[in-house]
Scaffold this active site. Structure first.
Site, PDB file in Angstrom:
ATOM      1  N   HIS A 161       0.801  -1.220   0.000  1.00  0.00           N
ATOM      2  CA  HIS A 161       0.000   0.000   0.000  1.00  0.00           C
ATOM      3  C   HIS A 161       0.837   1.275   0.000  1.00  0.00           C
ATOM      4  O   HIS A 161       0.303   2.382   0.144  1.00  0.00           O
ATOM      5  CB  HIS A 161      -0.933  -0.013   1.221  1.00  0.00           C
ATOM      6  CG  HIS A 161      -2.213   0.712   1.005  1.00  0.00           C
ATOM      7  ND1 HIS A 161      -2.654   1.700   1.846  1.00  0.00           N
ATOM      8  CD2 HIS A 161      -3.155   0.601   0.018  1.00  0.00           C
ATOM      9  CE1 HIS A 161      -3.808   2.163   1.425  1.00  0.00           C
ATOM     10  NE2 HIS A 161      -4.144   1.519   0.317  1.00  0.00           N
ATOM     11  N   LYS A 163       2.925   4.523  -1.203  1.00  0.00           N
ATOM     12  CA  LYS A 163       2.885   5.481  -2.313  1.00  0.00           C
ATOM     13  C   LYS A 163       4.042   6.448  -2.110  1.00  0.00           C
ATOM     14  O   LYS A 163       3.902   7.452  -1.407  1.00  0.00           O
ATOM     15  CB  LYS A 163       1.572   6.259  -2.352  1.00  0.00           C
ATOM     16  CG  LYS A 163       0.318   5.430  -2.563  1.00  0.00           C
ATOM     17  CD  LYS A 163      -0.466   5.326  -1.295  1.00  0.00           C
ATOM     18  CE  LYS A 163      -1.756   4.542  -1.515  1.00  0.00           C
ATOM     19  NZ  LYS A 163      -2.459   4.301  -0.231  1.00  0.00           N
ATOM     20  N   ASP A 168      17.235   9.900  -7.105  1.00  0.00           N
ATOM     21  CA  ASP A 168      18.687   9.971  -6.869  1.00  0.00           C
ATOM     22  C   ASP A 168      19.053   9.772  -5.399  1.00  0.00           C
ATOM     23  O   ASP A 168      20.076  10.303  -4.933  1.00  0.00           O
ATOM     24  CB  ASP A 168      19.246  11.322  -7.349  1.00  0.00           C
ATOM     25  CG  ASP A 168      19.134  11.495  -8.853  1.00  0.00           C
ATOM     26  OD1 ASP A 168      19.077  10.470  -9.568  1.00  0.00           O
ATOM     27  OD2 ASP A 168      19.093  12.650  -9.320  1.00  0.00           O
TER      28      ASP A 168
END
Length: 219
Positions: A161, A163, A168
């Site tokens: 779940h 996000k 870099d």
């Protein structure tokens, strides 16, 4: 007697010379330490002032600007969907070395295009996704695979779940928002963007851990 006085004066002058030399060295050492301290402090403050720290909030008011995401109308409303979307797309074009993405659901074509564009520049792109949502309506995960972008997932009764994405190993974007038009233009969601090392590093390390744990999927 004169010789004794002369020797005494010479000894005193010699001692004073050594004392002065010692004080000079000590003073120089203290000044050097102070200069070094303030250089470090200035550098630390400069680095802090250069950090990225942004917060985006998405609300149902963003729906009023949904059309801006398609016709690219410039809007200055803080709740404008395209305003936030444009900022995220700008970030996705920043990588010079790597782009690590951990996403539950991605359906938006603009984000797909931006990520593929980065990959075609020769920059390392890695994606971790939820295995069940990869088969969801409009999901773009398998499209990434078609372009050769490595994707890893894990079959599980639980959700992947997360996000977030890391650029870099230096810039982090994370929050509750999936990269979908629904999330951008209607849901109550948030995204935090930061370059503070103490926040970015744990996410980079967690991504590396998941990358080892999850399996690579092929078409």
């Amino acid at each position: 007697m004169f010789v004794g006085i002369f020797n005494f004066n010479f000894s005193v002058r010699k001692m004073l010379t050594w004392c002065n030399l010692g004080l000079t060295v000590l003073t120089a050492g203290v000044i050097s330490e102070l200069i070094f301290y303030y250089i470090k402090k200035f550098k630390r403050l400069s680095e802090q002032s250069e950090h990225i720290n942004e917060v985006m909030f998405f609300t149902d008011k963003g729906y009023q600007c949904k059309g801006h995401c398609y016709n690219r109308v410039r809007c200055e409303k803080q709740s404008c969907s395209f305003r936030h979307m444009r900022r995220i797309l700008e970030l996705l074009q920043k990588p010079n070395e790597s782009l690590d993405i951990c996403i539950y659901l991605l359906t938006c074509q603009d984000f797909l295009d931006a990520i593929v564009k980065v990959y075609k520049k020769g920059i390392r792109v890695r994606i971790i996704a939820d295995a069940d949502m990869a088969d969801g309506s409009g999901a773009q995960i398998y499209t990434f695979m078609k372009y050769g972008i490595p994707v890893r997932m894990k079959k599980s009764p639980f959700l992947m779940h997360h996000k977030f994405f890391v650029i870099d190993n230096h810039i982090l974007a994370t929050g509750s928002c999936n990269l979908t038009m629904q999330a951008l233009t209607g849901n109550w969601d948030n995204i935090l963007i930061t370059s503070v090392p103490e926040l970015v590093k744990p996410f980079s390390e967690h991504f590396a851990q998941l990358w080892e744990e999850f399996s690579e999927f092929h078409l």
